[in-house]
Structure formats: C-alpha cells, structure tokens
Scaffold this motif. Sequence first.
Motif, PDB file in Angstrom:
ATOM      1  N   MET A 178       0.817  -1.211   0.000  1.00 54.76           N
ATOM      2  CA  MET A 178       0.000   0.000   0.000  1.00 54.76           C
ATOM      3  C   MET A 178       0.854   1.266   0.000  1.00 54.76           C
ATOM      4  SD  MET A 178      -2.726  -1.503   2.775  1.00 54.76           S
ATOM      5  CE  MET A 178      -3.477   0.064   3.190  1.00 54.76           C
ATOM      6  N   ARG A 184       0.808  -0.238  -5.673  1.00 52.06           N
ATOM      7  CA  ARG A 184      -0.574  -0.040  -5.227  1.00 52.06           C
ATOM      8  C   ARG A 184      -1.501   0.154  -6.427  1.00 52.06           C
ATOM      9  NH1 ARG A 184      -3.197   2.395  -0.430  1.00 52.06           N
ATOM     10  NH2 ARG A 184      -5.265   2.995  -1.121  1.00 52.06           N
ATOM     11  N   GLU A 188      -4.748  -2.096  -7.100  1.00 52.04           N
ATOM     12  CA  GLU A 188      -6.083  -1.488  -7.155  1.00 52.04           C
ATOM     13  C   GLU A 188      -6.777  -1.816  -8.469  1.00 52.04           C
ATOM     14  OE1 GLU A 188      -5.669   2.533  -4.370  1.00 52.04           O
ATOM     15  OE2 GLU A 188      -5.417   2.680  -6.547  1.00 52.04           O
TER      16      GLU A 188
END
Length: 262
Positions: A178, A184, A188
């Motif tokens: 994250m 990330r 996502e």
Amino acid sequence: MSFQPVVAGSGLAGWAFLKRTLPAQTDTFNTSPMLQRDTAYFSENIRKIESAEQLVADRRLLRVALGAFGLDADIDNRFFIQKILEEGTLKSDALANKLADSRYSKLSKAFGFGDFATPSTKISDFGEKIVSAYRARQFEIAVGNQEDTMRLAMNAIRELEEVSSTGRSDDAKWYSVMGSPPLRKVMETALGLPASFAQLDLDKQKEEFRDRLNSAFGDGEISQFTSEAAREKLVERYLVMSQLDTGQSMNGGQIALTLLQF
C-alpha cells in the motif's frame, strides 16, 4: 540517440512480446552512452561519500541514488532528501517512517547514514547493487514512456517478489504494498478498486485489499507472490482490467474467456 525499448502495444499481447524480448532489449539499453557514464561515475565515486550532505551535493551521484528507488522526480529536493537520509529509519519518528510512500524509507535504510556509524557506501558491493537497481528502473521508465501499463507491470513483478519474500508479518507486507504508489496502482486496478478507495482508513483499506485478493485468487496474503506464477497471474489480470478501464477494444467473448483464467 539512446536506445528506446520496443513495446508492441498494451494488454497481454504487448506483455508477451516484452517478456520474450526483454533480455536482448535490456542488454542493448544498458550499453547506452549516458547510462554507462552515469553508472561508471557512481561506481567510481560512491565509496568516497561519508555523509548525506556529501551525497546530495553531488548531483550525478544523487541522480543514480534516487533513480534506483524510483524517486527521480526528487532530484531538486536536496534538503528534503538529506533529511530523509540523515534521520535514518531506526527511530519511529524519523521522517522516512512518517511518509506513506515506502520508497523513502527504502532509500534511507539502504544508504544507512542515519542508522549506522559507518554508512553502506563503504561496503564493497554497495555501488554494484545500487547501479543494478538504477539500470532496471531506468529501463522501466523508458518502457513507460511508450506504454505506462508495461512499466507498472514490470515494477509489480520486481516489487512483489521483494515484498513477499521478506520475513515480515502478513499485515506488514500489505502495508508495504500500500505504501508503494506504482505497486498499489497495479493492485487497485487488478482488484477493481476505485480511486476513492484511498480515502478510507488505512486499516479498512488493508482489509478490503485482502478480501478482494482472496476472492480473486483464493488467498488474501502477499506471501503467495513468492511464486512466479502467482506474480504473473496478478500482472496479467492488471493488464486485462487496464484495457477495460480505458475502453480498449476487447469483445465480450475475449473478456469472459480471459477473466475465467484467473
């Protein structure tokens, strides 16, 4: 003109071509005159550096140091980088530990100016390790100048292997993912999470990431990506989802067939 990587489009076809030609392309890229000059200068001079102040004062050394961690854009932020390096990572209130972007703590930890009496610059193979990381990152940037999804895919393969193989806890591995903006982004997109997702509480984000990954892959932990096959599977899903997000042409049959493979 320096060598520019050949990228045959986006999606799975582009990824397959890039993987197939990667050894030859990286070898050619690494022989480019500017890259050779920068890396040779770093290798020859980094062992002379004894402090963060000395490092940031030498722009050529700093360019390679930052570039090895994907922080090229910070080349003019000398005071900020010096503070990151000088405070180290051992103290919880060190600046690098306060930043959401984990690349700064990796930079500070690697150089060791704030953590140890003798910095890592004095270690015999340190220059070689940084130069290797710099070359890899610069090739990714060159690829990304033509197709950014390919850059992010390459970065994800490398970072997932690194993060998953550490001895840290499952939660710590998730926080590392994250805290890396490029990684990330891949996670996502692959898991279908919207941009607004980042506004949630950090612990809630972690649990949502974990639940989504478990639903898609049957395992919610980052440790699974010690497997090359698992890393490849995630990246392929990312590339497919990226095509869908940008409205690139894939017919219904192609979409259904591709997603059934994950």
